[in-house]
Write an enzyme that holds these catalytic residues in place. Structure first.
Site, PDB file in Angstrom:
ATOM      1  CB  SER A  18      46.114  46.201  39.175  1.00 33.97           C
ATOM      2  OG  SER A  18      46.412  47.566  39.009  1.00 33.97           O
ATOM      3  N   GLY A  51      39.561  42.283  39.446  1.00 31.70           N
ATOM      4  CA  GLY A  51      39.077  41.347  38.438  1.00 31.70           C
ATOM      5  C   GLY A  51      39.791  41.539  37.111  1.00 31.70           C
ATOM      6  CG  HIS A  66      38.137  38.815  45.103  1.00 31.34           C
ATOM      7  ND1 HIS A  66      37.650  39.119  43.849  1.00 31.34           N
ATOM      8  CD2 HIS A  66      39.149  37.938  44.896  1.00 31.34           C
ATOM      9  CE1 HIS A  66      38.328  38.438  42.941  1.00 31.34           C
ATOM     10  NE2 HIS A  66      39.244  37.726  43.539  1.00 31.34           N
TER      11      HIS A  66
END
Lengths: 485, 144
Positions: A385, A411, A408
């Site tokens: 983030s 989430g 990736h």
């Protein structure tokens, strides 16, 4: 017993539901996570992953990465390999934002040199890289050029002066999926996406200036192999995809697949978003060719953005991008289906590996990696983030069990609307500034959706893939500036 | 036009339900919900230009899908934010047709704030049907 409870822990970082657990599952379903992340998974993930396990021609096992969360059809973080040529291809296993991905670029600047200029840098980047809803870029190719760009990807950009030849070597698939055929793309898709090349978009797409502090280097030898050698070295990371073009390609073919799936191919599925057809069918091949065009549009999009970033840094620091050592470390794809060779029960087989919100991660020595990555393995960029930091990892042989796939990002822990109710974008921007993260955004509501607390703990996600043998850690980067679309 | 967001359907994306007395009004309700997912102040979209839209499908839920997708298409291809002012549905033996009068303004002229860039309408949980009391209801999940 809930479906979640039926998944049994088979290792410290893996839970499994055997294929025999449900009559329609063809293969087992595995979730790669730490105990904490497994607890945090929303209930819909389990159902969605089990639905994926019912697809015709699917190869054992389907998997969900530790940053997984529920989406539509496939969960985000979902991985499913299907047999080639007799398995299916499913646009829902790729996602609408085809080849959404990450690029990481190094500099030879340190935070001490960049921090005094960070406002100027971000303001110029904000102008040079259009972001926000529906924005178009300064780069507006005509029909013929766009057609070529769709079939040639990042290579088209490099040949037209947007970047360096070596950028292609550090881009997954050399920035071009060769199966691309622009004749398989609708006029609507072209109209929707042509003006968006070189734009960041919105939502979770961003551009960050980050710093690699000495204490955050996990593997100095690997970091050095990627040119990361300076204490507090500055890098640039960004995340974006194929914009409206890719969204329209997916939408066009989902509708087309739904029209023939049952009537022509007798395929029944549990969720229309899992619509699929045999890979070796006129519709399957046409979608693969169109999807490859969207992947190439995304590679080109990131290539143009990279070029703009280099220009801005050169302008602000009065040195050329070469003098600033602005070499690309890597470009990874998140939402794709690719034909790859994998070992299945001792046999080498061609598979179509669907990855939706998951990263390909080839290990050292993999034949598809260029020479410069033969010793290190493929670089993997895991974007956290905007508040928490991001990681550079490397491919590992342990990832054979996930068809060489890893996480990736961090989430989502919270839905977008939950996050918007909980956080105030303007206050968040001030709080981040107090913590030394300079933010520019096109939307404060959108910024609130991307608050750090709306996402899972990136350190925990990386722990899951490292402990599970899916990747090796290289370094962690913390943001000092963020442009949020 | 009535709608509500349904957070429990998906964490990554956005889901909403809309309802109305007729299928025509339901398409307008769902279009309003889609705009509310995209913008923090959808009421601020002014009717400065008009578009006529025609979509056809073999089933009502697909008609809704295509009607909503037009909003995303106009946003990206023509740089327009539109609201649906009037929807007319006609049925023939072969297909269902929606004729839509849309009105809006360029993205740059919108005076409110953008929220989420909706990428696509999905088929996940997509429904459009009449309930036992005769009310028309739709469920839509959009990719955000």
């Amino acid at each position: 017993m809930s479906l979640r409870d039926e998944f049994k822990r088979v290792s410290s970082t893996c839970w499994e539901l055997p294929a025999a657990a449900r009559p329609d599952m063809r293969v087992s379903a595995r979730i790669h996570a730490t105990a904490e992340l497994f607890r945090e998974l929303d209930d819909a993930v389990f159902q969605q992953l089990c639905n994926v396990a019912t697809l015709p021609g699917v190869i054992e096992p389907v998997a969900c990465m530790p940053d997984g969360h529920s989406g539509y059809g496939f969960p985000i973080g979902g991985v499913a390999a299907t047999s080639v040529p007799d398995g299916v291809i499913s646009p829902g296993g790729i996602g609408f934002d085809i080849n959404c991905g990450m690029r990481l670029v190094r500099t030879n600047l340190t935070s001490a040199e960049v921090l005094p200029r960070v406002r100027e840098l971000v303001d110029q980047l904000f102008k040079a890289v259009p972001c926000g809803v529906g924005r178009s870029g300064a780069f507006k190719p005509g029909d013929d050029d766009f057609h070529d760009l769709l079939e040639q990807g990042a290579g088209w950009c490099v040949r037209h002066g947007y970047g360096w030849e070596e950028d292609l070597e550090t881009t997954e698939d050399r920035g071009c999926m060769e199966a691309a055929d622009a004749r398989r793309v609708s006029r609507r898709a072209i109209d929707r996406g042509r003006a968006q090349v070189g734009t960041l978009g919105s939502g979770n797409h961003y551009l960050e200036i980050q710093v690699m502090a000495p204490e955050n280097v996990a593997a100095p030898d690997l970091a050095a192999a990627f040119g990361l050698t300076l204490p507090n070295q500055v890098v640039v990371m960004f995340h974006c995809g194929s914009r409206g073009f890719g969204h329209q390609v997916a939408s066009d073919y989902l509708q087309r697949f739904l029209g023939v799936m049952s009537s022509k191919y007798r395929i029944r599925i549990r969720d229309r978003e899992l619509a699929c057809v045999p890979f070796e069918s006129p519709e399957g091949r046409a979608y693969y060719a169109a999807m490859a065009c969207a992947a190439n549009m995304a590679f080109a999009n990131r290539q143009i953005i990279l070029h703009r970033i280099r220009d801005v840094f050169a302008d602000v620091f009065g040195r050329s991008p070469q003098e600033l050592d602005m070499h690309q470390i890597y470009d990874v794809s998140h939402n794709t289906a690719k034909i790859e060779r994998h070992e299945v029960r001792g046999d080498s087989r061609l598979l179509l590996v669907h990855r939706k919100g998951a990263t390909r991660a080839f290990p050292p020595g993999h034949p598809e990696l260029p020479g410069r990555f033969q010793q290190t393995g493929q670089p993997v960029i895991v974007g956290g983030s905007m508040e928490s930091g991001s990681y550079l990892l490397c491919g590992s042989r342990g990832a054979a069990e996930t068809f060489y796939t890893t996480a990736h990002g961090s989430g989502r822990r919270m839905s977008r609307r939950q996050a918007r109710r909980r956080f105030d974008g303007r206050r968040l921007l001030r709080q981040m500034a107090d913590r030394g993260i300079h933010v520019r955004t096109s939307s404060f509501a959108g910024l609130a959706e991307e608050a750090g607390a709306a996402y899972k703990d990136i350190d925990e996600v990386v722990r899951a893939v490292v402990d599970g043998g899916l990747s090796r850690p290289v370094a962690r980067f913390v943001p000092i500036a963020n442009i949020k679309g | 036009m009535p709608y509500r967001f349904v957070p429990e359907i998906t964490r990554a994306d956005i889901a909403f339900e809309a309802w109305a007395e007729s299928p025509e009004e339901l398409i307008r309700s769902a279009a309003d919900a889609l705009l509310a997912a995209m913008l923090t102040a959808p009421a601020r979209v002014r009717a400065r230009c008009r578009r006529r839209i025609r979509v056809t499908a073999g089933a009502l839920d697909l008609l809704l899908y295509r009607a909503l997708e037009e909003i995303l298409f106009l946003r990206d291809a023509d740089g327009l934010l539109v609201r649906y002012r009037r929807v007319e549905i006609r049925r023939t033996k072969e297909e269902i047709e929606a004729r839509i009068e849309a009105a809006g303004e360029p993205v740059e002229a919108y005076r409110g704030e953008f929220a989420t860039e909706i990428k696509a309408i999905t088929f996940h949980e997509l429904r459009m049907a009449q309930d036992a009391r005769g009310l028309w209801r739709a469920t839509v999940v959009v990719d955000a």
